[in-house]
Design a protein around this motif. Structure first.
Motif, PDB file in Angstrom:
ATOM      1  N   GLY A 275       0.815  -1.210   0.000  1.00  0.00           N
ATOM      2  CA  GLY A 275       0.000   0.000   0.000  1.00  0.00           C
ATOM      3  C   GLY A 275       0.845   1.255   0.000  1.00  0.00           C
ATOM      4  O   GLY A 275       0.732   2.100  -0.882  1.00  0.00           O
ATOM      5  N   VAL A 276       1.720   1.402   1.009  1.00  0.00           N
ATOM      6  CA  VAL A 276       2.640   2.533   1.065  1.00  0.00           C
ATOM      7  C   VAL A 276       4.014   2.006   1.457  1.00  0.00           C
ATOM      8  O   VAL A 276       4.142   1.164   2.342  1.00  0.00           O
ATOM      9  CB  VAL A 276       2.158   3.625   2.048  1.00  0.00           C
ATOM     10  N   PHE A 277       5.053   2.530   0.779  1.00  0.00           N
ATOM     11  CA  PHE A 277       6.432   2.124   1.044  1.00  0.00           C
ATOM     12  C   PHE A 277       7.221   3.362   1.421  1.00  0.00           C
ATOM     13  O   PHE A 277       7.244   4.356   0.673  1.00  0.00           O
ATOM     14  CB  PHE A 277       7.040   1.461  -0.191  1.00  0.00           C
ATOM     15  N   LEU A 278       7.889   3.318   2.577  1.00  0.00           N
ATOM     16  CA  LEU A 278       8.604   4.477   3.090  1.00  0.00           C
ATOM     17  C   LEU A 278      10.094   4.194   3.134  1.00  0.00           C
ATOM     18  O   LEU A 278      10.536   3.261   3.802  1.00  0.00           O
ATOM     19  CB  LEU A 278       8.083   4.835   4.483  1.00  0.00           C
ATOM     20  N   ASP A 279      10.836   5.018   2.419  1.00  0.00           N
ATOM     21  CA  ASP A 279      12.288   4.856   2.310  1.00  0.00           C
ATOM     22  C   ASP A 279      12.938   6.196   2.641  1.00  0.00           C
ATOM     23  O   ASP A 279      12.982   7.104   1.803  1.00  0.00           O
ATOM     24  CB  ASP A 279      12.641   4.415   0.892  1.00  0.00           C
TER      25      ASP A 279
END
Length: 465
Positions: A275-279
Motif C-alpha cells: 500500500g505505502v512504502f517508506l524509504d
C-alpha cells in the motif's frame, strides 16, 4: 493572392477558419499546408481548423490559438516521423484537436506535442499513437487539461511518458486520461497541481522528483506498476486519490523516498503489492509525516518501512484485510513511528479486542506481532507459503505460547472499532485477499506443538530483532 488576404486579416487580430480539409466529404486526403496557415496567423490570432486530416511536423513560433471544429475532428497526423507539433513560442493554446502518429525515437523524445516556451495550454485534445504524449520542458505556467493520451503499441520499455513536465513551475495537470504509456512525470518543477487525472497501464502513475509544493489530489491511478512515487521533494500534499492494483516488481500504491513535509490524507490504497512504502521519509530528523484518513485494503502489505524510517504519524486510517498489515524490510519493530496521535488510533481488521464502554475505541491495545509475518520480513521468499495451513499454524503457536511471540512491529493504544463504509472504495471491484482456512489450520496444530516444545527449552531466549 488568397494567402496574402488571409495574412492581412490575421495581422489585424481577427480569427480565420481554415478552408475545408478536402473537397470530398469523408475523404482521407491529408492537407500539407498547415504550417503555412500557422505562419499566416498573426500574434494573438485564432486558427480554426475544419474537420479533416492535416500534415504534422509543424512548429508554432508565435502566440496563437489553434482550435478544432465543433463537430468532427481535425486530425494533425505526423505519419510516424518525429514530433507532430512543436511549440517554441509562449502563450500558445491548442484546443479540441486530434494529434497522432509521432515518431518512435526515444533519444529525440518524439512527441505528440513538444513545448519549450511558457504559458502553454492544451485542452480537450486526443493524442493517439504517440511516443511521448505531451512533453513540456522549461514551459512554466502551463495548463494541461481534459486530454486523452494513448501511447504507441510498442513493448513497454520502448514507450515514452504520457505527460512529461520538466522545469515547468506552476503547471496545472488536470482531468486528463492516460493509458498504456510509461509515466506521468514531474521533474524539477515546483508548485505543480496534479488533479483529477486517470492513469492506467503505465509504469509510474505519477513520478515526482525534486518537485516541491506539489498538490496530488483526486487522481485515479490503477493497474500501473507503481501508483505514486515521491522522491527528493518537499511540501507534497497527496490527498483523496485512488491508488489501486499496482502489480509490478515493486507494486507500491504510494512510495516516498527522502522527502519532507509530505501529507498523505484520505487516499484509498487498494489491491497493491504494498500500500505505502517508506524509504528515508521524512528525510529530516525533526519533521513528521502525517498519514490520516487513508484506507489500506487488500494489499499484500499495508505499510512497509525501511529499517531506519522514523517520524511517520498514523491516525484515523483503516487497515483492512491486508495479508500483512505493517512490515519492515529487515524485520523487527518500527520504533520511532507513531500509531496513536492525540488519542486517535487506527482501525485494524484483525483486531481481536473489545469495546466494553462502547466509545468506539478498543479497550485492548492492538499489536502487530505475527510470527509468520516476522519470518517473511527477514526471508521474503517465504511469502510463497502465506495463508497456507502451515503459516497459520505458526501464528496460532505464537499466540498460544509467548516464548515464540516476536516483538510487535506496531502498537496502537487506541484502536478504532468501526471500519469505513464500502462506499469509501469508490466502486473498486475488490475481494478480500485472505482465505479462511480455519478448519484446515486446526488439523495442522501438530506443527504448533513441535514449536511449543522448542519454545519451552529456549524460554530464556528473546526473539532476535
Amino acid at each position: 493572392m488568397r494567402r496574402s488576404v488571409v495574412a492581412c486579416l490575421l495581422a489585424c487580430g481577427l480569427s480565420v477558419t481554415a478552408p475545408p480539409a478536402s473537397a470530398t466529404a469523408g475523404s482521407t486526403e491529408v492537407r500539407n499546408d498547415l504550417q503555412a496557415m500557422i505562419d499566416a496567423t498573426g500574434d494573438g490570432g485564432t486558427l480554426r481548423l475544419r474537420a479533416g486530416r492535416y500534415e504534422g511536423g509543424v512548429t508554432i513560433d508565435r502566440p496563437i490559438t489553434i482550435e478544432g471544429p465543433a463537430t468532427g475532428r481535425a486530425v494533425i497526423d505526423g505519419d510516424g516521423k518525429g514530433t507532430v507539433v512543436a511549440v517554441v513560442s509562449p502563450n500558445v493554446t491548442l484546443r479540441g484537436l486530434a494529434i497522432s502518429g509521432s515518431g518512435s525515437d526515444l533519444t529525440h523524445e518524439d512527441s505528440g506535442v513538444h513545448v519549450t516556451a511558457p504559458s502553454f495550454t492544451i485542452e480537450d485534445c486526443r493524442l493517439t499513437d504517440v511516443l511521448f504524449g505531451i512533453h513540456i520542458r522549461g514551459a512554466a505556467d502551463s495548463v494541461i487539461r481534459g486530454n486523452d493520451v494513448e501511447s504507441k503499441s510498442v513493448t513497454f520499455t520502448l514507450r515514452g511518458d504520457g505527460i512529461h513536465v520538466y522545469q515547468a513551475d506552476r503547471t496545472q495537470v488536470e482531468n486528463n486520461r492516460l493509458s498504456d504509456g510509461r509515466d506521468m512525470i514531474a521533474f524539477f518543477s515546483s508548485d505543480v497541481v496534479v488533479r483529477g487525472n486517470s492513469v492506467r497501464g503505465g509504469r509510474y502513475g505519477l513520478h515526482l522528483m525534486y518537485s516541491d509544493r506539489t498538490v496530488v489530489e483526486g487522481n485515479r491511478l490503477e493497474n500501473n506498476l507503481t501508483g505514486v512515487y515521491v522522491m527528493y521533494s518537499k511540501g507534497v500534499a497527496v490527498r483523496g486519490n485512488v491508488l489501486a492494483f499496482s502489480d509490478g516488481p515493486s507494486g507500491y500504491g504510494l512510495a516516498a523516498k527522502e522527502s519532507d513535509l509530505v501529507g498523505v490524507l484520505d487516499n484509498r490504497m487498494v489491491g497493491n503489492r504494498i500500500g505505502v512504502f517508506l524509504d528515508g521519509s521524512p528525510f529530516s530528523a525533526t519533521l513528521v509525516t502525517p498519514y490520516r484518513g487513508n484506507v489500506f485494503a487488500y494489499n499484500d502489505v499495508g505499510a512497509m518501512f525501511q529499517p531506519s524510517v522514523r517520524n511517520n504519524a498514523f491516525s484515523a486510517n483503516s487497515f483492512i484485510d491486508n495479508r500483512e498489515q505493517v512490515s519492515s524490510t529487515s524485520g523487527g519493530s518500527l520504533a520511532g513511528n507513531d500509531w496513536t496521535i492525540d488519542g486517535v488510533g487506527n482501525h485494524w481488521s484483525d483486531y481481536a479486542g473489545y469495546d466494553a464502554d462502547d466509545d468506539g475505541v478498543g479497550d485492548v491495545t492492538y499489536r502487530a506481532e505475527g510470527l509468520y509475518d516476522a519470518l517473511t520480513d527477514r526471508h521474503p521468499q517465504l511469502t510463497f507459503f502465506a495463508d497456507t495451513p502451515a503459516a497459520r499454524a505458526l501464528d496460532a503457536a505464537a499466540r498460544a505460547f509467548p516464548a515464540l511471540r516476536p516483538e510487535p512491529k506496531a502498537v496502537d493504544e487506541r484502536p478504532l472499532i468501526e471500519a469505513p463504509t464500502m462506499a469509501a472504495f469508490d466502486g473498486l471491484a475488490v475481494e478480500p485477499s485472505r482465505s479462511v482456512l480455519a478448519a484446515v489450520t486446526a488439523a495442522m496444530l501438530a506443527i504448533a506443538l513441535v514449536f511449543a516444545s522448542a519454545g519451552r527449552r529456549r524460554r530464556s531466549v528473546r526473539w532476535a530483532t
